[in-house]
Design a protein around this motif. Structure first.
Motif, mmCIF file in Angstrom:
data_model
loop_
_atom_site.group_PDB
_atom_site.id
_atom_site.type_symbol
_atom_site.label_atom_id
_atom_site.label_comp_id
_atom_site.label_asym_id
_atom_site.label_seq_id
_atom_site.Cartn_x
_atom_site.Cartn_y
_atom_site.Cartn_z
ATOM 1 N N HIS A 189 0.775 -1.438 -0.012
ATOM 2 C CA HIS A 189 0.145 0.067 0.117
ATOM 3 C C HIS A 189 0.743 1.370 -0.007
ATOM 4 O O HIS A 189 0.220 2.291 0.192
ATOM 5 C CB HIS A 189 -1.021 0.142 1.331
ATOM 6 N N ALA A 190 2.022 0.901 -0.035
ATOM 7 C CA ALA A 190 3.049 2.447 -0.232
ATOM 8 C C ALA A 190 2.828 3.085 -1.327
ATOM 9 O O ALA A 190 2.771 2.198 -2.732
ATOM 10 C CB ALA A 190 4.522 2.001 0.134
ATOM 11 N N GLU A 191 2.685 4.337 -1.509
ATOM 12 C CA GLU A 191 2.505 5.156 -2.680
ATOM 13 C C GLU A 191 3.717 5.351 -3.407
ATOM 14 O O GLU A 191 3.752 5.561 -4.467
ATOM 15 C CB GLU A 191 1.600 6.397 -2.281
ATOM 16 N N ARG A 192 4.701 5.700 -2.537
ATOM 17 C CA ARG A 192 6.169 5.935 -3.281
ATOM 18 C C ARG A 192 6.984 4.929 -3.662
ATOM 19 O O ARG A 192 7.194 3.842 -2.680
ATOM 20 C CB ARG A 192 6.907 6.975 -2.358
ATOM 21 N N TRP A 193 7.361 4.538 -4.724
ATOM 22 C CA TRP A 193 7.964 3.453 -5.259
ATOM 23 C C TRP A 193 9.398 3.374 -4.172
ATOM 24 O O TRP A 193 9.801 2.162 -4.175
ATOM 25 C CB TRP A 193 8.502 3.659 -6.792
ATOM 26 N N LEU A 194 9.965 4.265 -3.904
ATOM 27 C CA LEU A 194 11.106 4.369 -3.097
ATOM 28 C C LEU A 194 10.848 3.525 -1.843
ATOM 29 O O LEU A 194 11.638 2.719 -1.301
ATOM 30 C CB LEU A 194 11.902 5.653 -2.715
ATOM 31 N N LEU A 195 9.929 3.738 -1.320
ATOM 32 C CA LEU A 195 9.495 3.356 -0.022
ATOM 33 C C LEU A 195 8.994 2.034 -0.128
ATOM 34 O O LEU A 195 9.375 1.159 0.655
ATOM 35 C CB LEU A 195 8.158 4.010 0.631
#
Length: 451
Positions: A189-195
């Protein structure tokens, strides 16, 4: 140096905790799960960091009026936990005399239940639930990340034992496995690819740390968890492909001695370690047979005087031949541990707590399927929490971990996810009812006798 870092952390976050009860509660939970006291060696050992944040949280909770917010409701989970701790108090009061850890273990259990009973006050929204999940995942996987890096740098020769709070290597493996599904949820569910990729990396390192424990119970629990997640997944082929990739990773990284250790699983009847566990189960069940309601008290079977008394008693497992053990040892099973410590009533409450958690999981899935767009997160989180608890229920069958706090937090988290899903369903149904009622009234209206 570590003491100075922890002191700096305390100075930085203490004002925030004094300003916000929620922050104090989160810091209380974080400090306990990461076992912050285990990372200091000097003057900070005498500073009760976790207890300080707990006290601040409780005082602010009492002094703050929470008008206009969601009313407290812990559901059946809170009721079972209250019964469990009240029964545990009676077990401690009526325990065999001389038990060295009787009141210590009851006190730890009472603190765990207290925090769980406060969870419904603070985790009143999806955002707060997600914050708490992330907090638990970070706290536990921090240790897994370190051991995973050591495992890589040593080419598979590192032996992970964890910290004293988590117990031996077998306990440590189960603790790490319980947090991997939470990392999957956060990454999904993380929106940022880095996260997202960062969470994947931490999850892989935690997986390697499980291998580094050389725990046979950890391997069995890992297989059970993988099968459970594949069964729940909508993309079963993708899940099986990922499982195959992880298996190939194990083949490439694990040393020969790891495979030799895992190969002994099929020789359980000839394994002195496993049969010693069965002997401890006999002793625990014998204590419960003599004390069916309140048991013998916390860790009664590990006290020499009680051990000598029940050493040769068959208990409920008299049909199994076991070797003679000449020393008092841990029970090595969450179920027999509770049975010996708190009797059949305590075991019934303990099993009811886990059973109620899986009942909440079933209810969440049933309602969330009707509205996947808005409740998909709840469905996903409930599945991951159920995987965590399944690891505990299966792996804990051979571990003395009945009073470890993490599974109790996860049980209460499932209750709070259910509250969110239930409230959403009731709010969604309310407008429809409001629209239908005037139509029904008009259709069945009768002439009035009053002017």
């Amino acid at each position: 140096m570590r003491d100075l870092l922890v002191l700096s952390f305390l100075v930085a976050f203490l004002p925030l905790a004094l300003r916000s009860p929620l922050c104090a509660f989160l810091l209380w939970s974080w400090g306990g799960m990461i076992a912050i006291q285990s990372h200091v060696y000097g003057f900070m050992l005498s500073v009760p960091v976790v207890q300080l944040f707990a006290l601040i949280s409780l005082v602010q909770l009492v002094m703050t009026r929470r008008g206009g917010q969601t009313a407290y409701w812990g559901g059946g989970t809170s009721i079972i936990m209250l019964l469990l701790i009240l029964h545990g108090l009676m077990c401690a009061l009526l325990a065999y005399s001389g038990l060295p850890r009787n009141w210590e273990l009851f006190s730890n259990m009472a603190k765990t239940v207290l925090l769980c009973l406060i969870i419904p006050v603070f985790l009143t929204s999806r955002e707060r639930l997600n914050i708490y999940v992330i907090l638990i995942a970070i706290s536990v996987s921090f240790h897994g990340m370190l051991d995973g890096l050591k495992y890589l740098s040593s080419a598979g020769n590192h032996n992970a034992h964890g910290i004293p709070k988590f117990g031996d290597n077998n306990h440590y493996a189960i603790v790490l496995l319980m947090v991997i599904p939470l990392l999957i949820y956060v990454g999904r569910h993380a929106e940022r690819w880095l996260l997202r990729w960062g969470v994947i990396a931490v999850g892989l390192l935690t997986f390697l740390a499980v291998l580094a424990t050389n725990s046979r119970g950890g391997l069995l629990s890992l297989i059970v968890m993988g099968l459970w997640l594949i069964m729940l997944s909508k993309r079963k082929l993708v899940g099986m492909a990922l499982a195959a990739m992880l298996a190939m990773l194990v083949v490439q990284l694990a040393p020969d001695r790891w495979f030799d250790r895992m190969d002994t699983i099929k020789e359980a009847n000839d394994d002195d370690s496993f049969m010693g566990r069965v002997t401890a189960w006999k002793r625990a069940s014998a204590i419960a047979v003599e004390n069916p309601v309140f048991g013998g008290g916390y860790h009664a079977g590990q006290f020499d005087g009680i051990f000598d008394r029940f050493r040769y008693e068959p208990g409920l497992l008299g049909f199994v031949e076991t070797p003679d053990v000449s020393y008092a040892a841990a029970t090595h099973s969450i179920y027999f541990e509770v049975l010996g410590d708190q009797g059949f009533v305590g075991l019934l409450l303990f099993v009811a707590l886990l059973g109620n958690a899986f009942y909440n999981w079933w209810r969440i899935r049933r309602l969330a399927r009707k509205n996947p767009l808005q409740l998909g997160w709840a469905h996903s989180l409930a599945d991951m929490l159920s995987a965590c608890l399944l690891v505990y229920a299966v792996g804990g069958a051979a571990l003395s971990a009945a009073y470890f706090e993490l599974p109790y937090y996860l049980v209460m988290l499932l209750q709070m996810v259910w509250v969110q899903v239930r409230d959403h369903a009731s709010h969604s149904a309310a407008p429809n009812l409001a629209l239908r009622r005037p139509q029904a009234h008009t259709a069945h209206a009768q002439p009035s006798d009053t002017p």
